[in-house]
Design an enzyme around this catalytic site. Structure first.
Site, PDB file in Angstrom:
ATOM      1  N   TRP A  10     -68.870-102.084  27.457  1.00 24.96           N
ATOM      2  CA  TRP A  10     -67.395-102.058  27.402  1.00 24.96           C
ATOM      3  C   TRP A  10     -66.850-102.838  26.210  1.00 24.96           C
ATOM      4  O   TRP A  10     -65.668-102.790  25.924  1.00 24.96           O
ATOM      5  CB  TRP A  10     -66.799-102.655  28.686  1.00 24.96           C
ATOM      6  CG  TRP A  10     -67.083-101.890  29.934  1.00 24.96           C
ATOM      7  CD1 TRP A  10     -67.804-100.728  30.065  1.00 24.96           C
ATOM      8  CD2 TRP A  10     -66.641-102.227  31.260  1.00 24.96           C
ATOM      9  NE1 TRP A  10     -67.835-100.332  31.378  1.00 24.96           N
ATOM     10  CE2 TRP A  10     -67.136-101.232  32.131  1.00 24.96           C
ATOM     11  CE3 TRP A  10     -65.893-103.273  31.786  1.00 24.96           C
ATOM     12  CZ2 TRP A  10     -66.888-101.252  33.513  1.00 24.96           C
ATOM     13  CZ3 TRP A  10     -65.646-103.309  33.154  1.00 24.96           C
ATOM     14  CH2 TRP A  10     -66.139-102.302  33.995  1.00 24.96           C
ATOM     15  N   HIS A 105     -76.945-106.625  19.217  1.00 29.43           N
ATOM     16  CA  HIS A 105     -76.030-105.524  18.902  1.00 29.43           C
ATOM     17  C   HIS A 105     -75.567-105.680  17.448  1.00 29.43           C
ATOM     18  O   HIS A 105     -75.357-106.795  16.970  1.00 29.43           O
ATOM     19  CB  HIS A 105     -74.829-105.553  19.853  1.00 29.43           C
ATOM     20  CG  HIS A 105     -74.007-104.317  19.752  1.00 29.43           C
ATOM     21  ND1 HIS A 105     -73.112-104.117  18.726  1.00 29.43           N
ATOM     22  CD2 HIS A 105     -73.972-103.195  20.506  1.00 29.43           C
ATOM     23  CE1 HIS A 105     -72.546-102.922  18.877  1.00 29.43           C
ATOM     24  NE2 HIS A 105     -73.066-102.344  19.949  1.00 29.43           N
ATOM     25  N   GLU A 107     -72.810-105.328  16.090  1.00 26.72           N
ATOM     26  CA  GLU A 107     -71.551-106.063  15.901  1.00 26.72           C
ATOM     27  C   GLU A 107     -71.805-107.570  15.900  1.00 26.72           C
ATOM     28  O   GLU A 107     -71.120-108.324  15.220  1.00 26.72           O
ATOM     29  CB  GLU A 107     -70.548-105.656  16.998  1.00 26.72           C
ATOM     30  CG  GLU A 107     -69.975-104.271  16.711  1.00 26.72           C
ATOM     31  CD  GLU A 107     -69.557-103.489  17.949  1.00 26.72           C
ATOM     32  OE1 GLU A 107     -69.362-104.081  19.020  1.00 26.72           O
ATOM     33  OE2 GLU A 107     -69.440-102.250  17.816  1.00 26.72           O
ATOM     34  N   GLY A 183     -69.232 -96.189  17.009  1.00 21.18           N
ATOM     35  CA  GLY A 183     -67.772 -96.159  16.998  1.00 21.18           C
ATOM     36  C   GLY A 183     -67.161 -95.313  15.897  1.00 21.18           C
ATOM     37  O   GLY A 183     -65.965 -95.387  15.637  1.00 21.18           O
ATOM     38  N   SER A 223     -71.866 -93.312  19.184  1.00 23.78           N
ATOM     39  CA  SER A 223     -71.026 -92.128  19.386  1.00 23.78           C
ATOM     40  C   SER A 223     -71.673 -91.083  20.294  1.00 23.78           C
ATOM     41  O   SER A 223     -71.477 -89.881  20.098  1.00 23.78           O
ATOM     42  CB  SER A 223     -70.631 -91.507  18.036  1.00 23.78           C
ATOM     43  OG  SER A 223     -69.875 -92.427  17.280  1.00 23.78           O
ATOM     44  N   GLY A 245     -67.643 -96.422  23.447  1.00 25.04           N
ATOM     45  CA  GLY A 245     -66.325 -95.822  23.691  1.00 25.04           C
ATOM     46  C   GLY A 245     -66.280 -94.923  24.917  1.00 25.04           C
ATOM     47  O   GLY A 245     -65.364 -95.030  25.741  1.00 25.04           O
TER      48      GLY A 245
HETATM   49  P1  PGA Z   1     -70.120 -96.200  20.631  1.00 24.61           P
HETATM   50  O1  PGA Z   1     -70.789 -97.655  20.737  1.00 24.61           O
HETATM   51  O2  PGA Z   1     -70.687 -95.366  21.724  1.00 24.61           O
HETATM   52  O3  PGA Z   1     -68.651 -96.449  20.768  1.00 24.61           O
HETATM   53  O4  PGA Z   1     -70.474 -95.656  19.269  1.00 24.61           O
HETATM   54  C1  PGA Z   1     -72.130 -97.801  21.124  1.00 24.61           C
HETATM   55  C2  PGA Z   1     -72.494 -99.257  21.091  1.00 24.61           C
HETATM   56  O5  PGA Z   1     -71.961 -99.994  20.256  1.00 24.61           O
HETATM   57  O6  PGA Z   1     -73.300 -99.729  21.895  1.00 24.61           O
END
Ligand code: PGA
Length: 264
Positions: A10, A105, A107, A183, A223, A245
């Site tokens: 999330w 991750h 990020e 994303g 994605s 997402g």
């Molecule tokens: P996403 O993110 O499905 O929005 O591309 C996947 C993730 O970051 O784990």
């Protein structure tokens, strides 16, 4: 046999009311589907929800009697405890009933400068405290354009995860998430996903053994949505997905879960 898993990341999304609504809708769908699947000799894959920290206990409480639905944290600290204001220890995550933690991750690697050494320490904390690490790896676009993607992923795994012995590694889950697909709406093609997943499995076989490689779940993330999940999951080495997402929309997330049921 390796586990089929659909995980919902999330991220830093949803107010409490939205989170509650998402979970209750998901619960209704799971309840509804469980019996009809059972009558066909099928069952849902393992579902793991990764809410933000403040919601973990609530989601744990809601799914406490649900076999096959578990809850995890999106991050943990690399030390056992101490003066680390604002941080959360693996032990705390475990004691509130969560079972998984996402580590590495992209990020966190890019925005919080988490390097391989730190990620290895986090995976240690996860294992020490009985949490399943969902270890993410994946290349950025220039790596792929320069044909370095295999090397980059191998490096991330070798430094962050392969310090484990084979029994420890058997407790981990790997998520391949090409950074250029996260994303962005740009998904890896089923062929690109399969190629990398097969490569990762071979890496495990070469570094450990084939039996362990065959046992490990390798998820695809980036994605992945209700439309493309079935194609991605149809690959022999794709054991499920880490969904960002689309995990915020119960209908879509549930379709992704069903896409994995149909993988057989
Ligand atoms: P996403 O993110 O499905 O929005 O591309 C996947 C993730 O970051 O784990």
């Amino acid at each position: 046999m390796r586990k089929k898993i659909v995980a919902g990341n999330w991220k830093m999304n949803l107010g409490l009311e939205e989170a509650k609504a998402l979970v209750s809708e998901l619960k209704v769908k799971i309840d509804h589907q469980k019996d009809s699947l059972q009558s066909h000799g099928q069952k849902l894959p393992e579902v793991v929800l990764f809410p933000a920290f403040p919601y973990i206990t609530r989601v744990v409480d809601i799914f406490t009697t649900y076999e096959g639905v578990s809850v995890g944290a999106q991050n943990c600290h690399h030390e056992e405890e101490g003066a680390f204001t604002g941080e959360v220890a693996a032990r705390m995550i475990k004691t509130v009933g969560a079972s998984h933690v996402i580590i590495g991750h992209s990020e966190r690697r890019s925005q919080f400068r988490e390097d391989d050494q730190l990620l290895a320490a986090k995976t240690k904390q996860a294992l020490k405290n009985g949490l399943t690490p969902v270890f993410c790896c994946g290349e950025v676009l220039p790596d792929r354009e320069n044909n370095q993607h295999f090397q980059v992923v191998a490096d991330q795994l070798q430094k962050g995860l392969f310090w484990m012995d084979d029994q420890q590694l058997a407790h981990a889950v790997i998520a391949y998430e090409p950074v250029w697909a996260i994303g962005t709406g740009k998904t890896a093609s089923p062929g690109q996903a399969q190629e990398m997943h097969a490569y990762i499995r071979k890496l495990i076989a070469d570094s450990y053994n084939q039996e362990l490689a065959d046992k490990m779940s390798i998820l695809y993330g980036g994605s992945c949505n209700a439309k493309n999940a079935a194609d991605l999951f149809s690959n022999p080495d794709v054991d499920g997905g880490l969904i960002g997402g689309a995990s915020l929309k119960p209908a879509d997330f549930f379709e992704i879960i069903l896409a994995l049921v149909n993988k057989g």
